[in-house]
Design an enzyme around this catalytic site. Sequence first.
Site, mmCIF file in Angstrom:
data_model
loop_
_atom_site.group_PDB
_atom_site.id
_atom_site.type_symbol
_atom_site.label_atom_id
_atom_site.label_comp_id
_atom_site.label_asym_id
_atom_site.label_seq_id
_atom_site.Cartn_x
_atom_site.Cartn_y
_atom_site.Cartn_z
ATOM 1 C CD GLN A 75 -2.772 -1.030 0.219
ATOM 2 O OE1 GLN A 75 -3.964 -0.792 -0.094
ATOM 3 N NE2 GLN A 75 -2.883 -2.630 -0.310
ATOM 4 C CB ALA A 96 -11.642 0.822 2.081
ATOM 5 C CG HIS A 97 -6.737 0.184 -0.020
ATOM 6 N ND1 HIS A 97 -6.639 -0.640 -0.079
ATOM 7 C CD2 HIS A 97 -8.762 -0.454 -0.350
ATOM 8 C CE1 HIS A 97 -6.986 -1.602 -1.149
ATOM 9 N NE2 HIS A 97 -8.499 -1.846 -0.237
ATOM 10 N N GLY A 98 -8.167 4.211 -1.087
ATOM 11 C CA GLY A 98 -8.268 5.276 -2.548
ATOM 12 C C GLY A 98 -9.869 5.203 -2.793
#
Lengths: 342, 342, 342
Positions: free
Chosen positions: A193, A234-236
């Site tokens: 990540q 969450a990511h993104g």
Amino acid sequence: MTLGEVARLVGGELRGDAAAVIERVAGLEDAGPGSLTFFADKRHAGLLAQTRATAVLVPPDAPPVSTATIVVPHPYVAFVQIVEALHPPRRPGAAVHPTAVVAASASLGPGAFIGPWVVIGERVRIGRDAVLHAGVVVYDDVVIGERFTAHARAVVREGARLGDRVVLHAGAVVGSDGFGYLPLPDGPRAIPQIGGVVLEDDVEIGANATVDRAALGDTVIGRGTKIDNLVMVAHGCQVGPGSLLAAQVGLAGGTVLGRGVMLGGQVGSAGHLTIGDGARVAAKSGISSDLAAGGTYGGIPAVDIRAWRRMTSGWLRLGELLRRVRRLEQGSEGGRGDGGAD
Amino acid sequence: MTLGEVARLVGGELRGDAAAVIERVAGLEDAGPGSLTFFADKRHAGLLAQTRATAVLVPPDAPPVSTATIVVPHPYVAFVQIVEALHPPRRPGAAVHPTAVVAASASLGPGAFIGPWVVIGERVRIGRDAVLHAGVVVYDDVVIGERFTAHARAVVREGARLGDRVVLHAGAVVGSDGFGYLPLPDGPRAIPQIGGVVLEDDVEIGANATVDRAALGDTVIGRGTKIDNLVMVAHGCQVGPGSLLAAQVGLAGGTVLGRGVMLGGQVGSAGHLTIGDGARVAAKSGISSDLAAGGTYGGIPAVDIRAWRRMTSGWLRLGELLRRVRRLEQGSEGGRGDGGAD
Amino acid sequence: MTLGEVARLVGGELRGDAAAVIERVAGLEDAGPGSLTFFADKRHAGLLAQTRATAVLVPPDAPPVSTATIVVPHPYVAFVQIVEALHPPRRPGAAVHPTAVVAASASLGPGAFIGPWVVIGERVRIGRDAVLHAGVVVYDDVVIGERFTAHARAVVREGARLGDRVVLHAGAVVGSDGFGYLPLPDGPRAIPQIGGVVLEDDVEIGANATVDRAALGDTVIGRGTKIDNLVMVAHGCQVGPGSLLAAQVGLAGGTVLGRGVMLGGQVGSAGHLTIGDGARVAAKSGISSDLAAGGTYGGIPAVDIRAWRRMTSGWLRLGELLRRVRRLEQGSEGGRGDGGAD
């Protein structure tokens, strides 16, 4: 504060004794003598009629009251103004606690309060008038704007970029690694990540909430967006400005929210979908497809809120419906002899 | 890195200039000149056609592209390999910060980085090459394997046993007391939680997630299982190896998960039930009975995902169904005079 | 402990060898030689028949067992008594760690254990025999009763009032600012959260759970109420005494719970509504209206649990129902030529 001063501050019309003194503020139900309260919800007319408050902020069309009133267009907004005047936010004086560990390569603007056991990593830059309470940890290479507030034990991971006036509540975590794995035959393998996380100006992150860094690119929380306790971003994800995410909301990876989106408590969204500007989603809903701007949605999966209300009232009639169909079948069977089996 | 080097590293077939230089990696949508990206999802063919990336990792059956390509069987896996090569995980050098409090009876393997304000209790044993970031607290009698990583403020309660290469993200809590009470007439009485908690090799626990110790015996998280942020694993759960629990999942006490189980975000499971090997459960589902191995489930309560999809589409037709039954009743009433009341 | 001693301690009737020695306690499934276990759930009669435990606590109506038994009215309660006798709660000796930062104006009762990196603010008062583990942060003006336990990194915000024997698990946050904003045209504006938070005697707050302070007045958690990990109690909630809130429950602002309410995991409640004494709500339910005392509820929205069960079984028959209605329509069409379109 006298009622005259209150009326002047909020630009309202006083009906009562300008010299009467306000000692505190309270909700309509709890307000006693010495209190200022407000009337903003017509369902509370009964409480208004019985109030023992010294004065009530009321809209122009309020029912008559026996106590003093101050007439304003938006009583709740005016009430908040008075609360702010009576309870100005306190902030600790500028000081760096001797136990804080601040890297030599970090730069801190003037006016900073740095509490005990705070850790500030290498090359971190923080703007003026920051308040970092006890135990806050800022990893390396983080850049933060002016008037930052971080409550006890908030954590900001490496390389995060925060705008001005950002507030992190106790235990919030910004920039943790996204949850990304390749499901290989010998078990899940972590996908690095390597992206970042950006909190724009005036963003607020609730206690123990978590905002993950992106796998690639950035996770972004837009200007003025407020995120409640125990929320997961969450990511993104790209969350537009001026949005409100209530407690325990969860956004899966890559969710895109427009401006001014409001998500009720415990709402969950699948990843890689788009929720339009101004959309509102009822608490506990599960979003599994794009939602158009301006709509109000509810349910699992989330649909137009009116459809959801019809569905839930339909559920309650399912038993009745089964009985009615059975009766029709019996009638039909009697007449024709080919009815469906139950 | 040149394209030639990339192709060699992933064992792929290069169609393009082996001397071209890759400066960064990016997703298909964001990749510009100098970037390497990948094409793994046929729905993104439109993005592929327009890409300005210097090179794209593609599968053998990809549509033709104007840019350089490297053909590999699994483009995403190859991409992760390159990301890892370009961004090798950084770890701080071996050092014990002078502010760390390490009990005299604790033993730390070689190569440890122990950050500021870390606390390591009595008789703790930690294997080689551990990284404990600022503020991590390890209670007494904990045993941890090699290459342990704990981010800021993670907490490991007394007696927990962790395998090799375990990762705890910021704020994670391992070994907190289970929630067990006898409902006695004068109020709930705590049941002593005297069991333990075991995280096997390669387990990862997300930011602010919690894994409780067992009342009796052990709570166990199997080898290679990855647990996302804000997940709750209650006392006595047995989670099999290679499983993925997405954010905000909650497992009640004594839940047993097989190998390679995948739970979507916000899934909840009632306690003392069994979820078979390889079962997948859609986000937000509520599991209230055993689930057979290999199935895909959804809904509250969770059922076979196809049944759940039929149910949700059936809900949307409930209003129509009510109208149709009413019409049938009216027809039947006209004919026979005994129709159901609405 | 001998079986004779066990029987005396729980006031039970021993059928077996009073001199046999108990070395440990275990659940019915895991209990081997040397273990004491208990039989409280008739569904486990099969396990009881095969037990290799040295002795079993049983109710008067238990099936016969080959091993020693101790007959008691409530085997689980008696078992907990024995667990407590064998595993008396350990607490660290009185000591204030030299790294703790305790304000000169704070007062600590005798017998306190204050761990490393604890921060205690100005004018804080804490009663006798407190245990504050590493990294606990208590802001200014907090008042706490006797025998307080706070695990690592718990945070208590300014002005909170805690009764006797309160337990905070690792990472819990008490008194964070409520999530209150005026949705003004130029973005959400924070409403000052000037109220307080009260945890009455014997309250327990789970790991990484959060209890917000009120906007006005107090958020109150009643005597003996136990709150599990990752629960969110929003500003202004009033939770009655003796209630149990399982993990990941979320209460929106101003929710009122009566005495002895039990909420299952992941239950969410809308704000400003009332849940009556002794109400029980099934895991994952969404409460959107007042719930009467004494009832058992389930579903989204939560209704009487029997109605919810009928609804969920009705869902599974929706497809069948559609088919039956279609058949009726075809029959009716054939007969009368005016059936509904599908």
